[in-house]
Design a protein around this motif. Structure first.
Motif, PDB file in Angstrom:
ATOM      1  N   PHE A 152      -9.795   7.629   5.849  1.00 26.47           N
ATOM      2  CA  PHE A 152      -9.161   7.171   7.085  1.00 26.47           C
ATOM      3  C   PHE A 152      -9.612   7.945   8.328  1.00 26.47           C
ATOM      4  CE2 PHE A 152      -6.272   5.174   4.048  1.00 26.47           C
ATOM      5  CZ  PHE A 152      -6.242   3.898   4.583  1.00 26.47           C
ATOM      6  N   GLU A 153     -10.544   8.883   8.172  1.00 28.56           N
ATOM      7  CA  GLU A 153     -11.115   9.542   9.350  1.00 28.56           C
ATOM      8  C   GLU A 153     -11.975   8.560  10.145  1.00 28.56           C
ATOM      9  OE1 GLU A 153     -13.164  13.076   8.102  1.00 28.56           O
ATOM     10  OE2 GLU A 153     -11.304  14.067   7.501  1.00 28.56           O
TER      11      GLU A 153
ATOM     12  N   THR B 264       5.437  -3.933   9.382  1.00 36.22           N
ATOM     13  CA  THR B 264       4.102  -4.377   8.978  1.00 36.22           C
ATOM     14  C   THR B 264       3.804  -3.867   7.571  1.00 36.22           C
ATOM     15  OG1 THR B 264       3.182  -2.440  10.085  1.00 36.22           O
ATOM     16  CG2 THR B 264       3.145  -4.508  11.320  1.00 36.22           C
ATOM     17  N   ALA B 265       2.764  -4.430   6.982  1.00 34.38           N
ATOM     18  CA  ALA B 265       2.414  -4.090   5.600  1.00 34.38           C
ATOM     19  C   ALA B 265       2.134  -2.603   5.460  1.00 34.38           C
ATOM     20  CB  ALA B 265       1.198  -4.898   5.161  1.00 34.38           C
TER      21      ALA B 265
ATOM     22  N   GLU C 125      -1.253   4.322  10.083  1.00 36.63           N
ATOM     23  CA  GLU C 125      -0.508   5.584  10.218  1.00 36.63           C
ATOM     24  C   GLU C 125      -0.216   6.138   8.828  1.00 36.63           C
ATOM     25  OE1 GLU C 125       2.926   4.472  12.474  1.00 36.63           O
ATOM     26  OE2 GLU C 125       1.841   4.517  14.389  1.00 36.63           O
ATOM     27  N   ILE C 126      -0.518   7.413   8.633  1.00 35.40           N
ATOM     28  CA  ILE C 126      -0.307   8.053   7.333  1.00 35.40           C
ATOM     29  C   ILE C 126       0.893   8.980   7.438  1.00 35.40           C
ATOM     30  CG2 ILE C 126      -1.309   9.519   5.549  1.00 35.40           C
ATOM     31  CD1 ILE C 126      -4.078   8.619   6.502  1.00 35.40           C
ATOM     32  N   THR C 127       1.879   8.747   6.564  1.00 35.95           N
ATOM     33  CA  THR C 127       3.086   9.570   6.527  1.00 35.95           C
ATOM     34  C   THR C 127       3.267  10.095   5.118  1.00 35.95           C
ATOM     35  OG1 THR C 127       4.082   8.026   8.108  1.00 35.95           O
ATOM     36  CG2 THR C 127       5.564   9.607   7.056  1.00 35.95           C
ATOM     37  N   ARG C 128       3.627  11.364   5.020  1.00 29.79           N
ATOM     38  CA  ARG C 128       3.935  11.916   3.700  1.00 29.79           C
ATOM     39  C   ARG C 128       5.374  12.398   3.685  1.00 29.79           C
ATOM     40  NH1 ARG C 128       0.830  16.407  -0.017  1.00 29.79           N
ATOM     41  NH2 ARG C 128       2.422  16.447  -1.637  1.00 29.79           N
TER      42      ARG C 128
ATOM     43  N   LEU D  78       1.061   4.520   3.856  1.00 31.69           N
ATOM     44  CA  LEU D  78       0.005   4.114   4.786  1.00 31.69           C
ATOM     45  C   LEU D  78       0.476   2.836   5.473  1.00 31.69           C
ATOM     46  CD1 LEU D  78      -2.976   4.507   2.285  1.00 31.69           C
ATOM     47  CD2 LEU D  78      -2.068   6.235   3.824  1.00 31.69           C
ATOM     48  N   SER D  79       0.859   2.926   6.745  1.00 34.64           N
ATOM     49  CA  SER D  79       1.439   1.788   7.466  1.00 34.64           C
ATOM     50  C   SER D  79       0.428   1.176   8.422  1.00 34.64           C
ATOM     51  CB  SER D  79       2.670   2.243   8.260  1.00 34.64           C
ATOM     52  OG  SER D  79       3.606   2.855   7.405  1.00 34.64           O
TER      53      SER D  79
END
Length: 198
Positions: free
Chosen positions: A23-24, A61-62, A36-39, A46-47
């Motif tokens: 995703f870079e 959104t997916a 957008e990556i959320t942990r 991954l939104s």
């Protein structure tokens, strides 16, 4: 007919570092502006950020969901990888061999993203769902372990079977079968009211 995902099953596993690296500089579908990556603890989300501004910011959104696990990865003995002699001879008992300390193989804990489950578990929400599926398919092609299988309606409005195993796209077909729950002629055994089964 619009592009959508009907069935999906995933057993993909890849190092978390590979997901972040992808995703870079990702090659995203035109419907997705960003991901957008959320942990949250041991869950990676991954939104999709939709390109279409008419999609309300309140419309979910997916998103792709993965669990994060730690696996111990051992470095392989370079001699054994090159087909060189094994580290121990098998020529019979060697007295005193157990007194020698076996050299410990170096290892490290590596975090893995595991995209495992069916559609509702791995790919959630319907807005830009198919474009986000294509992102998952791209991730499947960099995963060294696991499989992704799906039935989708693609951009050409055609039903398509998708199968990626251990990072390699595989040929796949869609087979139509009878639903076993539907009795065709009524001559089948009714197991629920069988007097011989208590």
């Amino acid at each position: 007919m619009t592009s959508r995902v009907y069935r999906l099953h995933s057993t993909l596993e890849l190092p978390l570092e590979d997901v972040y690296s992808y995703f870079e500089d990702p090659d995203l579908p035109e419907e997705i502006e960003d991901v957008e990556i959320t942990r949250r603890n041991n869950t990676l989300i991954l939104s999709a950020v939709a390109t279409d501004s008419s999609i309300s910011k309140y419309t979910p959104t997916a998103q792709l969901k993965a669990s994060v696990t730690e696996n111990r990865v051992y470095e392989e003995d370079p001699e054994e990888m090159d087909g060189g002699p094994p580290s121990r001879s098998n020529s019979g008992p060697q007295w005193g061999a157990f007194e020698e300390e076996e050299e410990e193989i170096e290892s490290e804990l590596v975090e893995y993203a595991c995209f495992k489950g069916d559609r509702e578990t791995v790919l959630q929400n319907t807005a830009v769902q198919y474009p986000m599926f294509t992102v998952l398919r791209d991730i499947a092609e960099i995963a060294e372990k696991g499989a992704l299988t799906a039935i989708v309606v693609n951009e050409d409005d055609e039903l398509e079977a998708v199968r990626v195993v251990d990072g390699e796209p595989q040929p796949a077909t869609i087979t139509v079968t009878d639903d076993p729950s539907e009795e065709q002629d009524g001559n089948g055994v009714d197991w629920r009211s069988n007097e011989f089964i208590s």
